[in-house]
Design a protein around this motif. Structure first.
Motif, mmCIF file in Angstrom:
data_model
loop_
_atom_site.group_PDB
_atom_site.id
_atom_site.type_symbol
_atom_site.label_atom_id
_atom_site.label_comp_id
_atom_site.label_asym_id
_atom_site.label_seq_id
_atom_site.Cartn_x
_atom_site.Cartn_y
_atom_site.Cartn_z
ATOM 1 N N UNK A 1 104.302 19.335 -61.741
ATOM 2 C CA UNK A 1 103.081 19.875 -61.919
ATOM 3 C C UNK A 1 101.994 18.813 -62.522
ATOM 4 N N UNK B 1 109.389 8.119 -75.536
ATOM 5 C CA UNK B 1 108.155 8.454 -76.034
ATOM 6 C C UNK B 1 107.271 7.248 -76.052
ATOM 7 N N UNK C 1 113.658 27.468 -65.070
ATOM 8 C CA UNK C 1 114.607 26.610 -65.795
ATOM 9 C C UNK C 1 114.161 26.408 -67.179
ATOM 10 N N UNK D 1 109.533 14.070 -69.895
ATOM 11 C CA UNK D 1 110.463 13.458 -70.972
ATOM 12 C C UNK D 1 111.984 13.458 -70.406
ATOM 13 N N UNK D 2 112.466 14.723 -69.773
ATOM 14 C CA UNK D 2 113.808 14.718 -68.954
ATOM 15 C C UNK D 2 113.964 13.585 -68.138
ATOM 16 N N UNK E 1 111.445 19.277 -60.869
ATOM 17 C CA UNK E 1 111.723 20.553 -61.798
ATOM 18 C C UNK E 1 112.026 20.293 -63.277
ATOM 19 N N UNK E 2 112.179 18.930 -63.572
ATOM 20 C CA UNK E 2 112.561 18.582 -64.812
ATOM 21 C C UNK E 2 111.331 17.820 -65.537
ATOM 22 N N UNK E 3 111.089 18.148 -66.787
ATOM 23 C CA UNK E 3 109.928 17.541 -67.591
ATOM 24 C C UNK E 3 109.749 16.371 -67.702
ATOM 25 N N UNK F 1 117.867 17.628 -58.041
ATOM 26 C CA UNK F 1 116.369 17.480 -57.749
ATOM 27 C C UNK F 1 116.222 16.212 -56.503
ATOM 28 N N UNK G 1 108.857 25.235 -59.059
ATOM 29 C CA UNK G 1 109.098 23.720 -59.201
ATOM 30 C C UNK G 1 110.551 23.152 -58.841
ATOM 31 N N UNK H 1 106.067 17.439 -72.009
ATOM 32 C CA UNK H 1 106.971 18.657 -71.804
ATOM 33 C C UNK H 1 106.706 19.401 -70.658
ATOM 34 N N UNK H 2 105.737 19.059 -69.756
ATOM 35 C CA UNK H 2 105.268 19.646 -68.392
ATOM 36 C C UNK H 2 106.301 19.246 -67.290
ATOM 37 N N UNK H 3 106.623 20.104 -66.475
ATOM 38 C CA UNK H 3 107.431 19.479 -65.422
ATOM 39 C C UNK H 3 106.701 18.639 -64.509
#
Ligand code: ADP
Ligand code: MG
Lengths: 436, 275
Positions: B159, B141, A414, B101-102, B97-99, A301, A430, B154-156
């Motif tokens: 976004x 958290x 993903x 949290x990630x 492209x990762x949430x 990314x 995304x 939990x949203x990318x």
């Protein structure tokens, strides 16, 4: 009223687009079809013109393009979201069942009535590519490093097994991990100087590495036999029980009291490659949910952001490279033991290209997508053997169509690796592809 | 108290262009130090030197943390981060492209990696990793809550709305448990209400009250807009055309003639004087 108003620009745009396409077609077909040299009755060449054919072709292109455009616009207007968007929901929901069904099918394949030697051999071939695809998926799909020389590690694995077995008489089960380790070692050796490069440069250097390995195998005749390859590579045994054709004491058939049959070995090889492929998958899926796998994806990314978080880019890239290479090495050792004969011809660039095509078509980073792509590509290639050279054309066209329809591959979305609530798939738009 | 960061005679040249010229200042621990200046003054360049993205042409950078002195100008980028300097970027750099949290778990890569036995133990399913991951999720958290992003966990990241992305980037930097947090124009593109909330958040981070279990953290803040920093900074350094033109508490900076001149666009005469 409002319908007429919205319809007109659609018509106009489609007409204009079709006109352009017809012009392009004219540019192409005028010299290619319109002019033709033929041998005249006296033996001299003369130029024959075929303008009607050119006009016909242009008309076909015009009509085809017009209909396509018009249909697209009209659909978009009537239905709002495009077909793919509406299909996305059900597809991803059915995706949850596809994987277990495929797995069950793979597990039961040898037991299905009507499955003979040919089908099993095809299954072994497909599974080999599934495994190679999964291995390369670590490098290209997760870590975002474009590797065009993956076949080099496949070759290292195959030759490692063949040479170790030939010179030291080691058994397959000892050589398998050694072949993987050696391939990983070569992966690291290549990785060190190369991983500073990014994107296109990395791709070119890995391509070169693949060729170097092949040329060394070809020219180091005293060790590798050069173009003659290595033959008589020992076959694997089932916990010490050999698969000999005639049965005999100490053979697999004898021990289990079965009728000796050459199918036993094929079935055994089938389950062996299935187990190896599933091991690749299991390790990848596990790592993806752990810091190393997350760091790979984060690197894909945004590498700079990774560095600012204290992640050592070089070692992280090296682990991806080494792990991908290791699975390539396992697959290579399997290939050698299955064929009993290897030569540098099996490890040309086209192999790397096919494996990469499987990963890209399947969807970077998606295990299921890669498996389906391998099945479709390799299986399809085999099934349509009768079509001869046409199949290349058909497959090229199919690949182009898939890339237009789904630029990120069949399964481009993903799955998050952790969630506080419910995991929701992340749309392909995304997710980054990585550029080095 | 000894400064947490000392910048001495820092110079950074790009070919013929001197982006930062002989700048020296110190950032006090437990304080918010702001670096301000017009566009192109060299603020981002100085940040890139401090965080290891550029190697300074000359000068030294020293981080003092937990009784140790670290020469930042000699370290590779990822080691600077490990030494306790975290940063955000002027153009947000999230893992889109990762949430959310990630993103925060990637920031805790180092601690988690150690808990997995450097990747190998975890694959084999050795114990210890699960607890470490739960702790990491707990910290993530806490920071998501501190930044008002817990609903979007939990949203990318790609976004999220722009303001939320900026806050997520701060949360990600804080998850590395830094001693010094460097923020490059965190208020750019925020509306006045969001800017105000950001000021609150930064003060809470400084005092270690932003999230549960967070330690106090010194902040180095780049800002283009003077208005934003005046309210929250303890100390301000002003750059113009690569050189430091003023250094002091907000009240003194506000009254400084050179600063006023630079901000009114009368810096052209100064440029020749400094060159
Ligand atoms: N990598 C680079 N190469 C060449 N010039 C650069 C580079 N980075 C920044 N500069 C130049 O340095 C000067 C200061 O830029 P910057 O530090 O981004 O300013 P600020 O962040 O204060 O707006 C500008 O003139 C810019 O063009
Ligand atoms: Mg800047």
């Amino acid at each position: 009223m409002s319908l007429a108003r919205t319809r007109r620009p659609v018509l106009g745009a489609a007409l204009k687009d079709a006109g352009l396409a017809a012009l392009v077609a004219a540019g192409l077909f005028l010299p290619m079809v319109g002019l033709r040299t033929d041998v005249g009755p006296t033996g001299a060449l003369f130029l024959r013109t075929r303008w009607t054919d050119v006009l016909l072709l242009m008309a076909i292109v015009f009509a085809g393009r017009f209909l396509l455009r018009f249909w697209q616009e009209w659909r978009a207007e009537r239905h709002g979201p495009s077909v793919q968007k509406r299909l996305a929901g059900p597809l991803s929901r059915s995706g949850r069942f596809v994987a277990p069904v495929l797995l069950l099918f793979a597990l039961l394949l040898p037991a299905i009535p009507g499955i003979g030697r040919y089908e099993l051999d095809l299954g072994i071939l497909v599974l080999t590519y599934v495994m190679l695809g999964w291995g390369l998926n670590i490098v290209v799909g997760l870590a975002g490093l474009l590797d065009l020389g993956y076949v080099a590690f496949y070759a290292v694995g195959a030759y490692s097994y063949a040479l170790l077995a030939q010179y030291f008489g080691l058994s397959f089960w000892i050589c398998l991990p050694l072949a993987g380790l050696l391939a990983a070692f070569w992966g690291i050796l290549l990785g060190f100087p190369v991983l500073r490069l990014r994107g296109d440069y990395l791709a070119i250097v890995t391509l070169g590495f693949g060729e170097i390995i092949r040329l060394v195998l070809l020219n180091w005749v005293s060790l590798t036999g050069g173009p003659n390859g290595i033959s008589g590579i020992p076959r694997p045994s089932f916990f010490g029980l050999a698969f000999t054709a005639g049965g005999g004491p100490g053979s697999f058939a004898d021990f289990f009291g079965l009728e000796p049959s050459p199918t036993h070995r094929v079935v055994f090889l089938y389950y062996l490659i299935l187990a190896l492929a599933l091991l690749t998958n299991w390790v990848t899926l596990r790592l993806r949910r752990q810091p190393l796998g997350r760091a790979w994806e984060a690197m894909r990314e945004d590498e700079i952001a990774c560095r600012s978080l204290g992640i050592n880019i070089t070692t992280t890239k090296l682990t991806a490279f080494a792990l991908g290479a290791m699975f390539g090495g396992f697959a290579g050792a399997f290939f050698a033991t299955r064929q009993a004969f290897i030569s540098p011809e099996s490890f040309t660039f086209i192999e790397s290209a096919i494996i990469l095509a499987i990963v890209v078509l399947g969807g970077l980073g998606s295990q299921l997508g890669v498996a389906i792509a391998a099945l479709v590509l390799i299986g399809g290639f085999e099934v349509f053997r009768d079509l001869q050279e046409w199949r290349m054309l058909v497959f090229g066209a199919a690949m182009v169509l898939i890339m237009i329809w789904k630029p990120r591959g069949l399964v481009g979305s993903r799955n998050p690796t952790v969630a506080l609530g419910e995991k929701r798939t992340i749309s392909a738009a995304m997710v980054a592809e990585g550029r080095g | 108290m000894a400064p947490i960061l000392t910048v001495e005679n820092l110079t950074m040249r790009f070919g013929g262009l001197t982006a930062v010229r002989d700048v020296s200042f110190a950032a006090a621990p437990g304080a918010i130090t702001a670096v301000i200046g017009p566009n192109g003054a060299g603020k981002t360049t100085m940040f890139n030197c401090i965080t290891g993205f550029y190697r300074p042409t000359s000068g030294s950078l020293t981080l003092r943390h937990e009784g140790r002195e670290v020469a930042l100008h000699r370290l590779a980028g990822h080691r600077i981060a490990r030494a306790g300097v975290a940063r955000t970027f002027q153009n947000v750099r999230l893992f889109a492209g990762m949430t959310a949290l990630e993103n925060l778990l990637v920031a805790q890569h180092r601690t988690l990696m150690a808990a997995t036995g450097f990747g190998i133990g975890a694959v084999l399913g050795l114990s210890g990793y699960h607890a470490a991951e739960q702790a990491a999720i707990g910290r993530a958290t806490a920071w998501l809550e501190a930044c008002g992003l817990i609903d979007r966990a939990d949203d990318p990241a790609g976004s999220l709305p722009y303001g939320a992305q900026r806050r997520l980037e701060i949360a990600r930097a804080m998850c590395t448990e830094p001693a010094l947090l460097c923020l490059d124009e965190p208020a750019a593109g925020l509306n006045p209400r969001e800017s105000l909330a950001l000021g609150e958040l930064l003060r809470a981070i400084r005092d270690g009250k932003a999230a549960e279990g967070a330690a106090p953290c010194s902040i180095l803040l780049i800002e283009h807009d003077m208005g934003v920093v005046m309210g929250i900074s303890d100390h301000i350094v002003v750059l113009d055309h690569g050189s430091k033109i003023a250094d002091g508490p907000p009240a003194a900076i506000r009254a400084d003639d050179k600063v006023i001149a630079a901000y009114l666009g009368e810096g052209d005469e100064d440029e020749e004087g400094a060159a």
